[in-house]
Scaffold this motif. Structure first.
Motif, PDB file in Angstrom:
ATOM      1  N   LEU A  23      51.514  59.917   5.130  1.00  0.00           N
ATOM      2  CA  LEU A  23      52.407  60.812   4.772  1.00  0.00           C
ATOM      3  C   LEU A  23      53.942  60.210   4.595  1.00  0.00           C
ATOM      4  O   LEU A  23      54.702  60.148   3.719  1.00  0.00           O
ATOM      5  N   SER A  24      54.361  59.463   5.860  1.00  0.00           N
ATOM      6  CA  SER A  24      55.687  58.884   5.802  1.00  0.00           C
ATOM      7  C   SER A  24      55.882  57.788   4.750  1.00  0.00           C
ATOM      8  O   SER A  24      56.870  57.659   4.241  1.00  0.00           O
ATOM      9  N   LEU A  50      58.180  55.956  -0.019  1.00  0.00           N
ATOM     10  CA  LEU A  50      58.105  55.264  -1.503  1.00  0.00           C
ATOM     11  C   LEU A  50      58.883  56.266  -2.747  1.00  0.00           C
ATOM     12  O   LEU A  50      59.380  55.988  -3.655  1.00  0.00           O
ATOM     13  N   ALA A  51      58.517  57.540  -2.366  1.00  0.00           N
ATOM     14  CA  ALA A  51      58.984  58.677  -3.427  1.00  0.00           C
ATOM     15  C   ALA A  51      60.347  58.656  -3.451  1.00  0.00           C
ATOM     16  O   ALA A  51      61.083  58.631  -4.341  1.00  0.00           O
ATOM     17  N   ARG A  52      60.986  58.478  -2.144  1.00  0.00           N
ATOM     18  CA  ARG A  52      62.586  58.556  -1.919  1.00  0.00           C
ATOM     19  C   ARG A  52      63.263  57.507  -2.508  1.00  0.00           C
ATOM     20  O   ARG A  52      64.253  57.533  -3.372  1.00  0.00           O
ATOM     21  N   PRO A  97      58.812  49.757  -5.744  1.00  0.00           N
ATOM     22  CA  PRO A  97      57.922  49.360  -4.888  1.00  0.00           C
ATOM     23  C   PRO A  97      58.687  48.666  -3.590  1.00  0.00           C
ATOM     24  O   PRO A  97      59.743  48.206  -3.585  1.00  0.00           O
ATOM     25  N   LEU A  98      58.212  49.002  -2.554  1.00  0.00           N
ATOM     26  CA  LEU A  98      58.795  48.621  -1.305  1.00  0.00           C
ATOM     27  C   LEU A  98      57.705  47.410  -0.609  1.00  0.00           C
ATOM     28  O   LEU A  98      56.387  47.578  -0.359  1.00  0.00           O
ATOM     29  N   LYS A 115      53.919  41.569  -0.005  1.00  0.00           N
ATOM     30  CA  LYS A 115      53.276  42.538  -0.483  1.00  0.00           C
ATOM     31  C   LYS A 115      53.846  43.893  -0.799  1.00  0.00           C
ATOM     32  O   LYS A 115      54.562  44.491   0.185  1.00  0.00           O
ATOM     33  N   LEU A 116      53.821  44.072  -2.039  1.00  0.00           N
ATOM     34  CA  LEU A 116      54.616  45.085  -2.555  1.00  0.00           C
ATOM     35  C   LEU A 116      53.788  46.405  -2.512  1.00  0.00           C
ATOM     36  O   LEU A 116      52.816  46.251  -3.283  1.00  0.00           O
ATOM     37  N   ASN A 117      54.434  47.736  -2.163  1.00  0.00           N
ATOM     38  CA  ASN A 117      53.740  48.871  -2.308  1.00  0.00           C
ATOM     39  C   ASN A 117      54.579  49.988  -3.255  1.00  0.00           C
ATOM     40  O   ASN A 117      55.689  50.186  -3.154  1.00  0.00           O
TER      41      ASN A 117
END
Length: 121
Positions: A33-34, A39-41, A45-46, A82-84
């Motif tokens: 969840l964190s 990612l939402a904040r 992609p990070l 690796k981007l998320n």
């Protein structure tokens, strides 16, 4: 499921393969969840290394895999990173309002914990 075509490609479920149970399971863990909150904040992609998580590298890999296999994130390589990215469009199309509601609930929980001095987790 989209099948990996190269050693560096990762399997992701197609939109119609994403299930509510899978998404809820993926979002039921505080570490995952964190990741989703971050990612939402950020809105972009990070890399995995961007996240400062209170778990080992192998456990971090597990958490990202659960999120990817549930269809919550998309992972891909850019160079060696690796981007998320959050699959916001897919989640909102399948489960309208769910992601926003979960993120708002987590924010509210965090505020309650901050007000009472309770540790998050």
């Amino acid at each position: 499921m989209t099948t990996a075509t190269s050693p560096r490609a990762l399997d992701h479920p197609a939109r119609d393969e994403i299930t509510l149970e899978g998404v809820l399971h993926a979002l039921s863990d505080a570490v995952r969840l964190s990741i989703v909150r971050e990612l939402a904040r950020e809105g972009e992609p990070l890399s995995c290394s961007h996240f400062d998580l209170p778990v080992t590298k192998s456990t971090t890999t597990h958490h990202f895999r659960v999120l990817r296999e549930a269809g919550v994130v998309h992972q891909g390589y850019r160079g060696t990173a690796k981007l998320n990215g959050l699959r916001e469009d897919d989640l909102n199309a399948l489960f309208p309002g769910l992601l926003d509601a979960v993120l708002a609930a987590v924010d509210a929980q965090e505020l309650r914990r901050s007000a009472t001095g309770t540790a998050s987790g």
